[in-house]
Structure formats: C-alpha cells, structure tokens
Write a protein that holds these residues in place. Sequence first.
Motif, PDB file in Angstrom:
ATOM      1  N   SER A  48       0.848  -1.187   0.000  1.00 17.98           N
ATOM      2  CA  SER A  48       0.000   0.000   0.000  1.00 17.98           C
ATOM      3  C   SER A  48       0.884   1.237   0.000  1.00 17.98           C
ATOM      4  CB  SER A  48      -0.913   0.017   1.232  1.00 17.98           C
ATOM      5  OG  SER A  48      -1.801  -1.082   1.233  1.00 17.98           O
ATOM      6  N   PHE A  49       0.409   2.298  -0.672  1.00 25.47           N
ATOM      7  CA  PHE A  49       1.184   3.527  -0.758  1.00 25.47           C
ATOM      8  C   PHE A  49       0.297   4.740  -0.513  1.00 25.47           C
ATOM      9  CE2 PHE A  49       3.665   0.548  -3.206  1.00 25.47           C
ATOM     10  CZ  PHE A  49       4.959   0.806  -2.786  1.00 25.47           C
ATOM     11  N   LEU A  50       0.883   5.761   0.064  1.00 22.62           N
ATOM     12  CA  LEU A  50       0.268   7.084   0.168  1.00 22.62           C
ATOM     13  C   LEU A  50       1.157   8.049  -0.586  1.00 22.62           C
ATOM     14  CD1 LEU A  50      -1.176   8.911   3.270  1.00 22.62           C
ATOM     15  CD2 LEU A  50       0.605   9.992   1.903  1.00 22.62           C
ATOM     16  N   ALA A  51       0.559   8.872  -1.449  1.00 23.21           N
ATOM     17  CA  ALA A  51       1.323   9.884  -2.178  1.00 23.21           C
ATOM     18  C   ALA A  51       0.562  11.195  -2.144  1.00 23.21           C
ATOM     19  CB  ALA A  51       1.565   9.451  -3.624  1.00 23.21           C
ATOM     20  N   VAL A  52       1.306  12.302  -2.174  1.00 22.32           N
ATOM     21  CA  VAL A  52       0.711  13.636  -2.150  1.00 22.32           C
ATOM     22  C   VAL A  52       1.283  14.442  -3.297  1.00 22.32           C
ATOM     23  CG1 VAL A  52       0.377  15.756  -0.825  1.00 22.32           C
ATOM     24  CG2 VAL A  52       0.524  13.555   0.366  1.00 22.32           C
ATOM     25  N   ASP A  53       0.399  14.972  -4.145  1.00 14.14           N
ATOM     26  CA  ASP A  53       0.817  15.891  -5.199  1.00 14.14           C
ATOM     27  C   ASP A  53       0.957  17.258  -4.542  1.00 14.14           C
ATOM     28  OD1 ASP A  53       1.323  17.238  -7.521  1.00 14.14           O
ATOM     29  OD2 ASP A  53      -0.623  16.868  -8.446  1.00 14.14           O
ATOM     30  N   ALA A  54       2.154  17.568  -4.064  1.00 12.84           N
ATOM     31  CA  ALA A  54       2.369  18.718  -3.187  1.00 12.84           C
ATOM     32  C   ALA A  54       2.334  20.049  -3.939  1.00 12.84           C
ATOM     33  CB  ALA A  54       3.703  18.580  -2.460  1.00 12.84           C
ATOM     34  N   SER A  55       1.599  21.006  -3.385  1.00 10.17           N
ATOM     35  CA  SER A  55       1.611  22.362  -3.935  1.00 10.17           C
ATOM     36  C   SER A  55       3.000  22.960  -3.764  1.00 10.17           C
ATOM     37  CB  SER A  55       0.590  23.230  -3.186  1.00 10.17           C
ATOM     38  OG  SER A  55       0.866  24.610  -3.383  1.00 10.17           O
ATOM     39  N   VAL A  64      -3.390  10.605  -2.461  1.00 14.18           N
ATOM     40  CA  VAL A  64      -3.901   9.438  -3.170  1.00 14.18           C
ATOM     41  C   VAL A  64      -3.401   8.200  -2.439  1.00 14.18           C
ATOM     42  CG1 VAL A  64      -1.994   9.343  -4.828  1.00 14.18           C
ATOM     43  CG2 VAL A  64      -4.136   8.230  -5.360  1.00 14.18           C
ATOM     44  N   LEU A  65      -4.333   7.296  -2.170  1.00 14.53           N
ATOM     45  CA  LEU A  65      -4.020   6.022  -1.529  1.00 14.53           C
ATOM     46  C   LEU A  65      -4.131   4.916  -2.562  1.00 14.53           C
ATOM     47  CD1 LEU A  65      -6.199   6.460   1.671  1.00 14.53           C
ATOM     48  CD2 LEU A  65      -3.708   6.568   1.594  1.00 14.53           C
ATOM     49  N   LEU A  66      -3.147   4.046  -2.608  1.00 16.70           N
ATOM     50  CA  LEU A  66      -3.181   2.874  -3.475  1.00 16.70           C
ATOM     51  C   LEU A  66      -3.170   1.671  -2.550  1.00 16.70           C
ATOM     52  CD1 LEU A  66      -3.161   2.297  -6.548  1.00 16.70           C
ATOM     53  CD2 LEU A  66      -0.704   1.932  -6.357  1.00 16.70           C
ATOM     54  N   ILE A 108      -8.098  11.766  -1.930  1.00 17.93           N
ATOM     55  CA  ILE A 108      -8.746  12.424  -0.789  1.00 17.93           C
ATOM     56  C   ILE A 108      -8.277  13.878  -0.725  1.00 17.93           C
ATOM     57  CG2 ILE A 108      -9.076  12.431   1.710  1.00 17.93           C
ATOM     58  CD1 ILE A 108      -8.492   9.458   1.734  1.00 17.93           C
ATOM     59  N   GLY A 109      -9.236  14.794  -0.698  1.00 13.91           N
ATOM     60  CA  GLY A 109      -8.903  16.214  -0.573  1.00 13.91           C
ATOM     61  C   GLY A 109      -8.808  16.607   0.892  1.00 13.91           C
ATOM     62  N   VAL A 110      -7.707  17.236   1.269  1.00 15.94           N
ATOM     63  CA  VAL A 110      -7.487  17.650   2.655  1.00 15.94           C
ATOM     64  C   VAL A 110      -7.202  19.144   2.687  1.00 15.94           C
ATOM     65  CG1 VAL A 110      -6.110  17.321   4.750  1.00 15.94           C
ATOM     66  CG2 VAL A 110      -6.578  15.369   3.254  1.00 15.94           C
TER      67      VAL A 110
END
Length: 257
Positions: A48-55, A64-66, A108-110
Amino acid sequence: MMIGLVALALQAAVPSVGSTDAAGKWGVDYSPEQCIINRQFGSGPVKSFLAVDASPVTGTGYIVLLVPGVATKGTFGTATMTVAPGGATLRPIWFARRSKDARAAIEIGVGQDGWAAMAAGDTLTIQGPFASPLSVPIHGIDKAIAAAKTCGRTLLTSWGADPDAMIDTSGPNNSGSWISYSDYPPEALRNGESGTVKILLTIDPKGRPRDCKVVVSSRSPSLDATTCRIMTARATFEPSSRETRYVFQPIAWRVAQ
C-alpha cells in the motif's frame, strides 16, 4: 506530461533520480512538473502507498491512496480521518480513480486545517471505501512537507515566478469561488474528459490577473483553455503595492457519474 495521481503512488515504489529521504520512510520525489511526497505503509503481499501531489507554495495537497481492493472509477463519498495523538477528526471527500493493477486508487482532498493536524500527528486512521479502517504512520510528515516546499521553490522559479511573491490561495479565496460544474466545456463533457489543470497567474497591483500560463496540462485542450479563460476573467485578489505577484492554482475537472 503530468504524472497522474495514481501514477504518483505507483512511482513511490521506485525511488527516482531526484529523490530525497525527508524523514525516515517518507520521501520527496521531484520532476520538472511536480513534487511528490510518498511513503509505503501496511503489511501483506500487496503493498500500500500514500502519495501527495504537493503544492509548490504550501508543500501539501491532495492525497492518493493505493491499497488492496477494488473501487469503481468515478464513485465518491465522505471519509472519516482521525489523527493521533490529539484526536482531531477530519471528514474530507474521497474520489475513486482508475488503477492499472489489483489495487484501489482513492483520492482524498485535505484542507489546510487538516494538514496542520496531520503535521503534528503520529498516526492517521482512515475510514472510507475500505473493508476495514486503514492505519497510516505519519510521524515526520512535517519534515516531508518542508522538503516539498523547498522543491516547490525550484519549480516556481523554473516556471518564471518569484517564489517570494506568491499569493497563498489555500484558504477561502481559491478556485472554488470562481469555477463551478456549470463551466464544464461542452466538448469535454461529450468526450468524457476529466483532469487537473495547473496554472500560474501573473497578478497586477490591483489584484487582477494580467496573464495565465498552463504549467501542467490536463491533456485536454478544452479544459486547459477554459481554465485560463475563466480564471483571467473572474479571479480577484487583494491589491498590493507590489508590481507583480503570482498565483499557482490546480483546477480539478471531474465528469459527474
């Protein structure tokens, strides 16, 4: 070409040439178009992975969770996320994306309040479209965010912006104030086109855009053109004595299911 949100999580499994170890198992990957916070979590044969398209301005962004499982593309709902210690509870919207393997891809929008709570936490528990709640270790994400902001300054400079002259639109004064679903280009709707357009606005002293540049394309010409047309016509910001300021803004276009 922009790396899709699902691809962000997939690429987290393979460190890139431009990759820095921000804090333990957190990493920050960077390319000419984006900075990505990522980490692996969980156990079992399927990773499983968590990634963030960082501003490039705040160092935070969409998650995004995979994860193992199946999710139907285009479905959405409300997640419950709890940060420990502290017990802060967040209820963001989740959105299922296409994945090319046996895992579900969940975006997921945070908001910034949520990111402030996460930066001080150790564990994030997420209840959503999963068989059971997910537990993600997040200790050290504050250092990853700081590394992503450093990466972001390089991106902004490469796009022709002054990193010290950016207007932060992470609060109420953001794209949601100016763009709605009714603005969806008819051609894009007919073709089922969706995607995220990342733009850079040049702002004059009166707080009005004098230029709009697509820095990362959605791969849909009509979505790109519509984004710049609307933002140039509608966006307004507080006046300033500064001759030139800049706004970085991602605009997500999603076809309703």
